[in-house]
Scaffold this motif. Structure first.
Motif, short mmCIF file in Angstrom:
data_model
loop_
_atom_site.label_atom_id
_atom_site.label_comp_id
_atom_site.label_asym_id
_atom_site.label_seq_id
_atom_site.Cartn_x
_atom_site.Cartn_y
_atom_site.Cartn_z
N THR A 88 2.16 4.71 -1.73
CA THR A 88 1.70 3.53 -2.02
C THR A 88 2.72 2.59 -2.00
OG1 THR A 88 1.78 3.69 -4.32
CG2 THR A 88 -0.30 4.40 -3.26
N PRO A 89 2.65 1.25 -1.62
CA PRO A 89 4.00 0.14 -1.60
C PRO A 89 4.17 -0.19 -3.16
CG PRO A 89 1.95 -0.92 -1.49
CD PRO A 89 1.21 0.55 -1.16
N ILE A 90 5.39 -0.66 -3.31
CA ILE A 90 5.91 -1.36 -4.41
C ILE A 90 5.00 -2.34 -4.87
CG2 ILE A 90 7.76 -2.38 -5.72
CD1 ILE A 90 9.70 -0.91 -3.74
N THR A 91 4.37 -2.24 -6.07
CA THR A 91 3.26 -3.28 -6.52
C THR A 91 3.74 -3.51 -8.04
OG1 THR A 91 1.58 -1.92 -5.37
CG2 THR A 91 0.94 -3.47 -7.19
N GLU A 92 3.88 -4.82 -8.35
CA GLU A 92 4.11 -5.23 -9.94
C GLU A 92 2.62 -5.19 -10.41
OE1 GLU A 92 5.28 -8.90 -12.74
OE2 GLU A 92 6.27 -8.81 -10.51
N VAL A 93 2.75 -4.42 -11.47
CA VAL A 93 1.13 -4.07 -12.32
C VAL A 93 1.14 -5.13 -13.21
CG1 VAL A 93 1.11 -1.93 -11.27
CG2 VAL A 93 2.24 -2.14 -13.55
N GLY A 94 1.82 -5.75 -13.70
CA GLY A 94 1.91 -6.81 -15.03
C GLY A 94 3.21 -6.62 -15.68
N ASP A 95 3.57 -7.81 -16.46
CA ASP A 95 4.63 -8.01 -17.45
C ASP A 95 5.79 -7.58 -16.53
OD1 ASP A 95 3.29 -8.89 -19.32
OD2 ASP A 95 2.88 -6.91 -20.30
N GLY A 96 6.14 -7.59 -15.44
CA GLY A 96 7.38 -7.14 -14.51
C GLY A 96 7.43 -5.72 -14.30
N ILE A 97 6.49 -5.02 -14.63
CA ILE A 97 6.46 -3.53 -14.15
C ILE A 97 6.08 -3.39 -12.85
CG2 ILE A 97 5.52 -1.19 -15.09
CD1 ILE A 97 4.85 -2.56 -17.94
N LYS A 98 6.81 -2.55 -12.30
CA LYS A 98 6.46 -2.27 -10.63
C LYS A 98 6.25 -0.38 -10.54
CE LYS A 98 9.28 -6.03 -9.59
NZ LYS A 98 10.60 -6.36 -8.99
N THR A 99 5.67 -0.24 -9.81
CA THR A 99 5.13 1.29 -9.44
C THR A 99 5.10 1.13 -8.00
OG1 THR A 99 2.65 1.06 -9.63
CG2 THR A 99 3.95 1.47 -11.51
N ALA A 100 5.23 2.56 -7.52
CA ALA A 100 5.12 2.86 -5.94
C ALA A 100 5.00 4.35 -6.15
CB ALA A 100 6.15 2.43 -5.21
N THR A 101 4.45 5.06 -5.05
CA THR A 101 4.40 6.33 -4.67
C THR A 101 4.98 6.78 -3.51
OG1 THR A 101 2.13 6.49 -4.11
CG2 THR A 101 2.73 6.95 -6.55
N LEU A 151 5.48 11.69 -5.45
CA LEU A 151 6.68 11.17 -6.41
C LEU A 151 6.12 9.77 -6.88
CD1 LEU A 151 9.80 12.04 -4.76
CD2 LEU A 151 8.51 13.31 -6.55
N GLY A 152 5.61 9.38 -8.12
CA GLY A 152 5.56 8.16 -8.54
C GLY A 152 7.02 7.47 -9.10
N LEU A 153 7.43 6.04 -8.83
CA LEU A 153 8.31 5.64 -9.20
C LEU A 153 7.97 4.41 -10.32
CD1 LEU A 153 10.46 5.06 -6.02
CD2 LEU A 153 10.55 6.79 -7.68
N ILE A 154 8.62 4.01 -11.21
CA ILE A 154 8.08 3.03 -12.25
C ILE A 154 9.38 2.20 -12.71
CG2 ILE A 154 7.95 4.51 -14.39
CD1 ILE A 154 5.65 2.74 -15.26
N GLU A 155 9.51 1.07 -12.65
CA GLU A 155 10.47 0.02 -13.01
C GLU A 155 9.80 -0.57 -14.33
OE1 GLU A 155 12.70 -3.93 -11.85
OE2 GLU A 155 12.62 -2.33 -10.13
N THR A 156 10.55 -0.22 -15.37
CA THR A 156 10.04 -0.94 -16.61
C THR A 156 11.20 -1.65 -17.30
OG1 THR A 156 10.40 1.12 -17.78
CG2 THR A 156 8.27 0.63 -17.05
N PRO A 157 11.31 -3.02 -16.99
CA PRO A 157 12.40 -3.83 -17.37
C PRO A 157 12.46 -3.90 -19.06
CG PRO A 157 10.99 -5.34 -16.06
CD PRO A 157 10.40 -3.56 -16.10
N GLN A 158 11.26 -3.97 -19.77
CA GLN A 158 11.18 -4.20 -21.01
C GLN A 158 11.55 -2.74 -21.74
OE1 GLN A 158 9.05 -3.81 -18.86
NE2 GLN A 158 7.47 -5.09 -19.22
N VAL A 159 11.81 -1.51 -21.12
CA VAL A 159 12.19 -0.50 -21.92
C VAL A 159 13.94 -0.21 -21.65
CG1 VAL A 159 12.11 2.10 -21.88
CG2 VAL A 159 10.04 0.64 -21.57
#
Length: 127
Positions: free
Chosen positions: A95-108, A117-125
């Motif tokens: 799956t492509p990189i997608t912003e899912v809300g609040d700057g959080i991005k996921t992809a597989t 393999l999932g990837l998650i970018e959580t700038p608030q963490v």
């Protein structure tokens, strides 16, 4: 001091290990060693284990690939950089990189054995 899990009597220790099917154990072991930048701490013909951020990534040559099962998300600081690197290492886009809300991005992506393999970018963490 007891944790709430201990007080409730559930005997849960918390999340600790993710195991991926590894029908071609040596190939997948080499791929993850390249991806992580270091080798496994446990390396036997029946199981290979890597320590990753306080958790264990296990490769099991006898496990059955479970398509459509729970996806494990790897926390990353820059999803585009990691996504592109894994593609360059031979992972397949899922799956492509997608912003899912609040700057959080996921992809597989899929590793060479087909594990998701999932990837998650959580700038608030903050780590």
């Amino acid at each position: 001091m007891q944790t709430s899990d201990q007080r409730s009597g559930s005997n849960l220790l918390g999340l600790q290990t993710v195991i991926y099917a590894a029908p071609e154990l040596d190939t997948l072991k080499a791929w993850y060693a390249t991806m992580l930048g270091y080798g496994p701490y446990f390396d036997q013909p029946y199981y290979v284990g890597f320590q990753v951020g306080g958790y264990e990534l296990g490769l099991d040559p006898h496990a059955t690939l479970q398509l459509g099962s729970t996806i494990t998300y790897w926390g990353v600081t820059n999803i585009m950089t990691v996504y592109d690197r894994l593609l360059a290492l031979g992972a397949g886009a899922d799956t492509p990189i997608t912003e899912v809300g609040d700057g959080i991005k996921t992809a597989t992506l899929k590793d060479p054995a087909g594990n998701v393999l999932g990837l998650i970018e959580t700038p608030q963490v903050k780590r």
